[in-house]
Motif scaffolding. Sequence first.
Motif, mmCIF file in Angstrom:
data_model
loop_
_atom_site.group_PDB
_atom_site.id
_atom_site.type_symbol
_atom_site.label_atom_id
_atom_site.label_comp_id
_atom_site.label_asym_id
_atom_site.label_seq_id
_atom_site.Cartn_x
_atom_site.Cartn_y
_atom_site.Cartn_z
ATOM 1 N N VAL A 36 19.799 -106.015 56.758
ATOM 2 C CA VAL A 36 20.295 -105.278 57.917
ATOM 3 C C VAL A 36 19.086 -104.916 58.774
ATOM 4 N N GLY A 37 19.066 -105.389 60.017
ATOM 5 C CA GLY A 37 17.939 -105.079 60.884
ATOM 6 C C GLY A 37 18.121 -105.584 62.295
ATOM 7 N N THR A 38 17.098 -105.319 63.105
ATOM 8 C CA THR A 38 17.142 -105.683 64.524
ATOM 9 C C THR A 38 16.084 -106.715 64.898
ATOM 10 N N HIS A 39 15.374 -107.277 63.909
ATOM 11 C CA HIS A 39 14.313 -108.246 64.212
ATOM 12 C C HIS A 39 14.911 -109.424 64.976
ATOM 13 N N VAL A 40 14.205 -109.857 66.029
ATOM 14 C CA VAL A 40 14.735 -110.909 66.892
ATOM 15 C C VAL A 40 14.965 -112.230 66.172
ATOM 16 N N SER A 41 14.234 -112.495 65.085
ATOM 17 C CA SER A 41 14.392 -113.777 64.397
ATOM 18 C C SER A 41 15.637 -113.834 63.509
ATOM 19 N N ALA A 42 16.187 -112.682 63.144
ATOM 20 C CA ALA A 42 17.390 -112.677 62.292
ATOM 21 C C ALA A 42 18.125 -111.336 62.426
#
Length: 139
Positions: A36-42
């Motif tokens: 669960v996250g907001t990193h642009v790659s995933a």
Amino acid sequence: NYAWGKSGLDSAVAQWKLHGRPQFVVEQVPYAELWVGTHVSAPSIMDAGETLRDFLEANEELLGKSHITQFGKDLPYLLKILSVQTALSIQAHPEKSHAEQLHKRDPKHYPDPNHKPEAVVALTPYKAMCSFRPLSEIS
């Protein structure tokens, strides 16, 4: 998924995925991690199809003013929910300043300039190794 994950509905990861997506078919295979996250790659995808980043952008009150001041509207971490059946390998990550140096020097092998602090919070029964034997005992 990784072989160390719990299989089928024994896995909390599979149960949570099924809860969020009732059409998901749980097979008798390992389900090890839910990220669960907001990193642009995933980025995580919400039920309506929007990214978690877009959701937080539109609902910044959920983050709070101090969070936004320090980190912006992103999450400065990746939440990993693990469902562990067998022992995990040890991972070592550089601290922030070293990660930045490695990324600058070799971005192909160090694509992320961030450190990766980790913490364990057990949501289900979990056995963890708390320390290591002295080198003199294992040499």
